[in-house]
Scaffold this active site. Structure first.
Site, PDB file in Angstrom:
ATOM      1  N   ARG A  32     147.704  72.659 -15.348  1.00  0.00           N
ATOM      2  CA  ARG A  32     146.302  72.812 -14.965  1.00  0.00           C
ATOM      3  C   ARG A  32     146.218  72.903 -13.449  1.00  0.00           C
ATOM      4  NH1 ARG A  32     146.561  69.197 -11.827  1.00  0.00           N
ATOM      5  NH2 ARG A  32     144.400  69.639 -11.315  1.00  0.00           N
ATOM      6  N   ASP A 225     138.068  75.885  -7.985  1.00  0.00           N
ATOM      7  CA  ASP A 225     138.459  76.735  -9.120  1.00  0.00           C
ATOM      8  C   ASP A 225     137.900  78.142  -8.987  1.00  0.00           C
ATOM      9  OD1 ASP A 225     138.588  73.815 -10.269  1.00  0.00           O
ATOM     10  OD2 ASP A 225     139.892  75.122 -11.448  1.00  0.00           O
TER      11      ASP A 225
HETATM   12  O1  MRU Z   1     140.568  71.058 -15.233  1.00  0.00           O
HETATM   13  P1  MRU Z   1     141.597  71.164 -14.154  1.00  0.00           P
HETATM   14  O2  MRU Z   1     142.451  69.955 -14.021  1.00  0.00           O
HETATM   15  O3  MRU Z   1     142.394  72.442 -14.276  1.00  0.00           O
HETATM   16  O4  MRU Z   1     140.736  71.270 -12.825  1.00  0.00           O
HETATM   17  C1  MRU Z   1     141.414  71.366 -11.615  1.00  0.00           C
HETATM   18  C2  MRU Z   1     140.530  71.319 -10.430  1.00  0.00           C
HETATM   19  O5  MRU Z   1     139.328  71.257 -10.519  1.00  0.00           O
HETATM   20  C3  MRU Z   1     141.226  71.461  -9.102  1.00  0.00           C
HETATM   21  O6  MRU Z   1     140.549  70.753  -8.118  1.00  0.00           O
HETATM   22  C4  MRU Z   1     141.239  72.953  -8.720  1.00  0.00           C
HETATM   23  O7  MRU Z   1     141.789  73.711  -9.764  1.00  0.00           O
HETATM   24  C5  MRU Z   1     142.006  73.192  -7.474  1.00  0.00           C
HETATM   25  S1  MRU Z   1     143.732  73.017  -7.716  1.00  0.00           S
HETATM   26  C6  MRU Z   1     144.533  73.430  -6.301  1.00  0.00           C
END
Ligand code: MRU
Length: 339
Positions: A32, A225
């Site tokens: 993730r 994201d």
């Molecule tokens: O649901 P996730 O764990 O994939 O969400 C990740 C995040 O929100 C991070 O802060 C984002 O992807 C930046 S990672 C460099």
């Protein structure tokens, strides 16, 4: 890939042998974090096509687009996923146009996936170097979720800034929001930083306001994201609350992300698709039930921080500031000029 669901209790590696297994690993959050999802999707596509037994280019092309669709259906918010898939599609189209054989196309897809990986590490390191400049010599930094090496191809975005500041000789201590409900902050950010020897204090998400009011936070740095053209930023649920608190307490709030997270095709935060995940992530923790049967649950995985709350966006091309609509567009012009 390391199974991020099992950290910090166990360091277990998952070996994916098919594109479908990679897609499942992304959907189930074995892997993730926006840039890591993009890299995994590109590698999953290259893997899927490497395994293809098709010899005709037309059938191979049909298989390729099906694998791309499979990857695109995994998670909707992180734009790095779609950016990486588009890059693989452009690579495929260029190979087909050049009249390459199936084997040559397979090699080209492998090389492109590897390039996406390598460029992401380089971007994180550049972000770390640029970001170090906004970190005070003695800094207490609060971060949310995990935007570290685990969430990227290596080094991290927000944690890259922290690592860059430490490498620049600054004294940095970190507050990691635990980040309900999936606990990326408590489980993953703390795991990474403790291994690096960076002092880390984990707080429950509802403690950030009190901590700021006591004057114990100098700076907030988070990942992203998807960043819309106007600077509105989708990141892990709870980021918006942190940004509002930072504004109230006069603490600079920065976002660190590569250009692959910036989506000029999305005008503002209202147009960013927000993933809603399974209620069980909220109702249960480590197999124990926390919420009574019958209670309704809302589980959005991300929220949007409006751009006026953001002091700057740290990228591999430098730090961009308001008006973001102009500065972010300019970042891509810089990028085009370099190619
Ligand atoms: O649901 P996730 O764990 O994939 O969400 C990740 C995040 O929100 C991070 O802060 C984002 O992807 C930046 S990672 C460099």
């Amino acid at each position: 890939m390391i199974d991020q669901r099992k950290l910090p209790g166990a360091e277990i590696y998952v070996r994916c042998k098919t594109a479908a297994e990679v897609a499942r690993a992304i959907r189930n959050m074995v892997i993730r974090g926006a840039p890591a999802i993009g890299v995994a999707a590109a590698m999953g596509i290259a893997l899927g096509m490497r395994k293809s037994t098709t010899t005709g280019t037309q059938k191979f092309a049909a298989e390729f687009y099906k694998v791309c669709e499979l990857m695109a259906a995994t998670r909707p918010t992180a734009v790095n996923l779609f950016w990486a898939i588009d890059r693989m599609k452009r690579t495929f189209a260029a190979a087909a146009k050049a009249g390459e054989s199936v084997d040559q196309i397979k090699d080209r897809l492998d090389r492109e996936a590897q390039a996406i990986h390598d460029e992401d590490v380089a971007s994180c390191r550049a972000m770390g170097a640029f970001g170090a400049a906004i970190v005070p010599a003695d800094a207490r930094i609060l971060t949310h979720c995990n935007a570290g090496a685990l969430a990227t191809a290596g080094y991290g975005t927000a944690l890259g800034v922290i690592r860059g500041a430490v490498e620049a000789g600054k004294h940095v201590t970190v507050f990691a929001d635990e980040t309900r409900p999936f606990l990326q902050g408590a489980r993953l950010t703390a795991w990474e930083l403790v291994r690096d020897g960076i002092q880390t204090t984990v707080i429950a998400d509802n403690m950030a306001g009190s901590l700021m009011r006591q004057g114990k936070v100098d700076l907030v740095v988070v990942g992203a994201d998807r960043i819309a053209a106007n600077g509105d930023t989708a990141n892990k649920i709870g980021t918006y609350s942190v940004a509002v608190l930072a504004r109230e307490h006069g603490i600079p709030f920065y976002v660190a992300a590569p250009l692959s997270t910036i989506d000029l095709g999305t005008p503002d935060g209202a147009h960013i698709p927000i993933e809603e995940r399974n209620a069980r992530e909220v109702t249960h923790a480590g197999g124990s039930q926390l919420v009574p049967d019958g209670a309704l649950v809302w589980n959005p995985a991300f929220d949007v921080t409006p751009h006026p709350l953001i002091a700057g966006i740290i990228t591999e091309r430098g730090i961009f500031r308001a008006p973001f609509i102009e500065s972010l567009a300019g970042a891509f012009e810089m990028d085009a000029a370099r190619v």
